[in-house]
Design a protein around this motif. Structure first.
Motif, mmCIF file in Angstrom:
data_model
loop_
_atom_site.group_PDB
_atom_site.id
_atom_site.type_symbol
_atom_site.label_atom_id
_atom_site.label_comp_id
_atom_site.label_asym_id
_atom_site.label_seq_id
_atom_site.Cartn_x
_atom_site.Cartn_y
_atom_site.Cartn_z
ATOM 1 N N GLU A 1 56.273 52.327 1.715
ATOM 2 C CA GLU A 1 56.645 53.667 1.270
ATOM 3 C C GLU A 1 55.541 54.694 1.474
ATOM 4 O O GLU A 1 55.818 55.866 1.653
ATOM 5 N N GLU A 2 54.278 54.265 1.430
ATOM 6 C CA GLU A 2 53.174 55.203 1.605
ATOM 7 C C GLU A 2 52.427 54.976 2.911
ATOM 8 O O GLU A 2 51.495 55.719 3.230
ATOM 9 N N GLY A 3 52.810 53.949 3.662
ATOM 10 C CA GLY A 3 52.168 53.696 4.943
ATOM 11 C C GLY A 3 50.740 53.208 4.824
ATOM 12 O O GLY A 3 49.941 53.365 5.756
ATOM 13 N N ARG A 4 50.404 52.582 3.687
ATOM 14 C CA ARG A 4 49.037 52.094 3.458
ATOM 15 C C ARG A 4 48.956 50.629 3.847
ATOM 16 O O ARG A 4 49.468 49.757 3.152
ATOM 17 N N GLU A 5 48.279 50.317 4.944
ATOM 18 C CA GLU A 5 48.148 48.926 5.360
ATOM 19 C C GLU A 5 47.100 48.197 4.525
ATOM 20 O O GLU A 5 47.206 46.997 4.307
ATOM 21 N N VAL A 6 46.074 48.908 4.113
ATOM 22 C CA VAL A 6 45.043 48.318 3.266
ATOM 23 C C VAL A 6 44.972 49.115 1.971
ATOM 24 O O VAL A 6 45.323 50.295 1.928
ATOM 25 N N PHE A 7 44.529 48.448 0.925
ATOM 26 C CA PHE A 7 44.440 49.090 -0.383
ATOM 27 C C PHE A 7 43.341 48.418 -1.181
ATOM 28 O O PHE A 7 42.775 47.391 -0.761
ATOM 29 N N THR A 8 43.046 48.982 -2.314
ATOM 30 C CA THR A 8 42.050 48.416 -3.223
ATOM 31 C C THR A 8 42.697 48.148 -4.577
ATOM 32 O O THR A 8 43.836 48.556 -4.827
ATOM 33 N N GLN A 9 41.975 47.474 -5.424
ATOM 34 C CA GLN A 9 42.497 47.234 -6.771
ATOM 35 C C GLN A 9 42.709 48.545 -7.520
ATOM 36 O O GLN A 9 43.619 48.651 -8.350
ATOM 37 N N SER A 10 41.922 49.549 -7.205
ATOM 38 C CA SER A 10 42.104 50.851 -7.857
ATOM 39 C C SER A 10 43.452 51.464 -7.483
ATOM 40 O O SER A 10 44.094 52.124 -8.307
ATOM 41 N N ASP A 11 43.889 51.233 -6.252
ATOM 42 C CA ASP A 11 45.208 51.735 -5.842
ATOM 43 C C ASP A 11 46.311 51.071 -6.656
ATOM 44 O O ASP A 11 47.290 51.724 -7.047
ATOM 45 N N ILE A 12 46.173 49.779 -6.908
ATOM 46 C CA ILE A 12 47.174 49.060 -7.694
ATOM 47 C C ILE A 12 47.149 49.544 -9.151
ATOM 48 O O ILE A 12 48.205 49.707 -9.773
ATOM 49 N N ARG A 13 45.976 49.794 -9.682
ATOM 50 C CA ARG A 13 45.869 50.341 -11.045
ATOM 51 C C ARG A 13 46.620 51.676 -11.135
ATOM 52 O O ARG A 13 47.317 51.946 -12.126
ATOM 53 N N ARG A 14 46.453 52.481 -10.122
ATOM 54 C CA ARG A 14 47.113 53.796 -10.118
ATOM 55 C C ARG A 14 48.627 53.650 -10.182
ATOM 56 O O ARG A 14 49.317 54.422 -10.876
ATOM 57 N N HIS B 1 56.952 53.200 7.651
ATOM 58 C CA HIS B 1 56.098 54.333 8.032
ATOM 59 C C HIS B 1 56.934 55.592 8.242
ATOM 60 O O HIS B 1 56.541 56.690 7.839
ATOM 61 N N PHE B 2 58.098 55.433 8.876
ATOM 62 C CA PHE B 2 58.939 56.601 9.135
ATOM 63 C C PHE B 2 59.433 57.228 7.834
ATOM 64 O O PHE B 2 59.466 58.462 7.705
ATOM 65 N N LYS B 3 59.832 56.399 6.865
ATOM 66 C CA LYS B 3 60.323 56.961 5.608
ATOM 67 C C LYS B 3 59.242 57.767 4.899
ATOM 68 O O LYS B 3 59.536 58.783 4.259
ATOM 69 N N GLY B 4 57.995 57.312 4.999
ATOM 70 C CA GLY B 4 56.912 58.101 4.420
ATOM 71 C C GLY B 4 56.782 59.452 5.086
ATOM 72 O O GLY B 4 56.589 60.480 4.422
ATOM 73 N N LEU B 5 56.894 59.488 6.418
ATOM 74 C CA LEU B 5 56.836 60.762 7.145
ATOM 75 C C LEU B 5 58.046 61.627 6.824
ATOM 76 O O LEU B 5 57.928 62.851 6.674
#
Length: 305
Positions: A111-124, A273-277
């Protein structure tokens, strides 16, 4: 005097009270008025008729809402739609904390096109979904890693969702629960020495068959290899297609083009990726056909990168 003559003889009638009345009338008329006054009859009320038929009992709002919610849930799961982190939890039927973390990781990818993330992203996303942030967050996150649902990247702190868990929003966790943790499946950005996994090569699409060369640069736009997110790389490819005079591109055509540009976007990830755009107003589809095309807002966004 005869009775008929007496009835015809006029009399003077005067009534006073709330209403004043004064007039010459016959004796017969006067007798009728006096009889009415002494009758003492009050206002007539209509006799009660039969009661109207009882309305059918109102259906319970909860009883109506549950089937509708279930239908919407199943429809969303079939289409892989998750418009919010909360809906990602509902569609995936995530129950445990590691499952919720994995559902959020899949949401970031599709949904956001983020291939990599951090634990802070999951907390958010826990906060956005109005979920209580786990007390032992890192410990629960490690459970998702040991289950093989989330992989740690080569760079410290970066993670990505595994191939086996990418479809949890669409298919749920039923196929993953109870299975032992698996080794890295090579699905993420850190797979292999280059840190990338290319899409399966496809034949040259017909739209590119007559081209002698695929441009690797676009005037006023940063080079393709410097674009960070795969979502933005898709937008770059759609901009190139417009510059080449093409009405748009299909997923397989984008996969081929981005492979030639040096960093392929797999077709399995294209829809996310398209849905995010599309939500951002940077890309759309025509009413007829399944091609993707860039919008004017997308061109402005790309030039600002």
């Amino acid at each position: 005097m005869k009775q008929n003559e007496m009835q015809e003889k006029p009399v003077h009638l005067v009534l006073s009270g709330r209403i004043a009345f004064e007039q010459d009338i016959t004796v017969a008329q006067g007798a009728l008025v006096i009889s009415t006054l002494h009758s003492g009859s009050g206002p007539e009320y209509p006799l009660p008729g039969p009661e109207p038929p009882a309305l059918p009992p109102a259906s319970s709002p909860v009883a109506e809402r549950e089937p509708r919610e279930m239908l919407a849930l199943e429809e969303g799961r079939r289409q892989g739609l998750a418009e919010s982190p909360r809906q990602a939890l509902e569609l995936s039927d995530a129950k445990t904390i590691p499952e919720k973390m994995t559902a959020f990781a899949a949401y970031l990818l599709h949904e956001e096109g983020r291939e990599v993330f951090t634990q802070s992203d999951i907390r958010r996303l826990f906060q956005r979904a109005r979920e209580r942030i786990p007390s032992h967050f890192s410990r629960e996150f490690d459970k998702a890693v040991r289950a093989g649902w989330i992989h740690e990247g080569e760079e410290k702190g970066q993670c990505y969702v595994s191939e086996s868990a990418k479809s949890v929003i669409e298919e749920g966790f039923d196929g993953l629960r109870g299975k032992p943790g698996r080794k890295r499946d090579g699905s993420g950005p850190s797979a292999g020495k280059s840190g990338r996994k290319k899409a399966r090569s496809v034949p040259v699409p017909e739209v590119f068959a007559d081209l002698d060369n695929i441009p690797s640069e676009i005037d006023g736009v940063i080079p393709y290899h410097r674009v960070g997110l795969k979502r933005d790389k898709l937008l770059w490819a759609l901009q190139l297609a417009r510059n080449l005079g093409l009405p748009g591109l299909q997923s397989t055509e984008v996969a081929w083009l981005t492979d030639r540009l040096g960093d392929a976007i797999p077709t399995r990830d294209m829809n996310g990726h398209f849905k995010g755009l599309q939500r951002s107003g940077y890309a759309n589809r025509p009413m007829v056909g399944n091609i993707m095309r860039i919008t004017e807002s997308g061109e402005e966004y790309l030039r600002a990168l």
